[in-house]
Scaffold this motif. Structure first.
Motif, short mmCIF file in Angstrom:
data_model
loop_
_atom_site.label_atom_id
_atom_site.label_comp_id
_atom_site.label_asym_id
_atom_site.label_seq_id
_atom_site.Cartn_x
_atom_site.Cartn_y
_atom_site.Cartn_z
N PRO A 49 0.59 -1.27 0.19
CA PRO A 49 -0.26 0.01 -0.39
C PRO A 49 1.01 1.33 -0.06
O PRO A 49 -0.10 2.44 -1.47
N TYR A 50 1.95 1.16 0.07
CA TYR A 50 2.56 2.19 0.71
C TYR A 50 3.28 2.68 -1.02
O TYR A 50 3.11 3.56 -1.52
N VAL A 51 3.78 1.66 -1.85
CA VAL A 51 4.17 1.81 -3.23
C VAL A 51 2.74 2.24 -3.92
O VAL A 51 2.98 3.14 -4.76
N GLN A 52 1.41 2.09 -3.40
CA GLN A 52 0.76 2.07 -4.38
C GLN A 52 -0.04 3.77 -3.94
O GLN A 52 -0.40 4.18 -5.16
N THR A 53 0.70 3.96 -3.29
CA THR A 53 -0.19 5.25 -2.92
C THR A 53 1.23 6.04 -3.01
O THR A 53 0.79 7.15 -3.66
#
Length: 130
Positions: A49-53
């Motif tokens: 989720p960090y990369v997606q954000t």
């Protein structure tokens, strides 16, 4: 006098099918549709989720620039996540983009997004200063 309206397209075939725009600018207000971490038809940051954000916020920044704005003009973000226990990773990425700007924000957990690979979706409102 009516304000002019500019629809900004991503080129996605879904825009015509569903009847939406990537972003809409009316006067000083820019609304950006829900954005997910897809580049060249592929989901980026599977299970991260960090990369997606970060990918999402970079895409939002690109749209803002196209609309004549910048991240500094953002007054609200709405963050939808499929696993609220990942809020710190999502929040950390959000803070890297908006730490000094500090727009209003909401983060909510949803049962699912339109594809199971999407862990995060973000909508944005920006207002240009006169």
């Amino acid at each position: 006098m009516p304000q002019s309206r500019t629809n900004i397209s991503s080129g996605s075939p879904w825009e015509a099918t569903v009847g939406y725009s990537r972003a809409v600018k009316i006067g000083a207000v820019i609304e950006i549709s829900g954005t997910v971490a897809v580049e060249d038809g592929q989901v980026v940051g599977l299970e991260d989720p960090y990369v997606q954000t970060k990918v999402i916020l970079k895409k939002i920044e690109t749209v803002l620039i196209e609309a004549g704005a910048s991240l500094k003009d953002v007054v609200r973000t709405r963050i939808f996540v499929t696993d609220i226990s990942q809020w710190e990773a999502v929040g950390r990425a959000h803070g890297e983009f908006f730490g000094e700007i500090r727009p209003c924000t909401t983060m909510v957990e949803v049962a699912r997004l339109i594809a199971p690979e999407y862990m995060v979706e973000i909508e944005t409102t920006a207002i240009l200063e006169n």
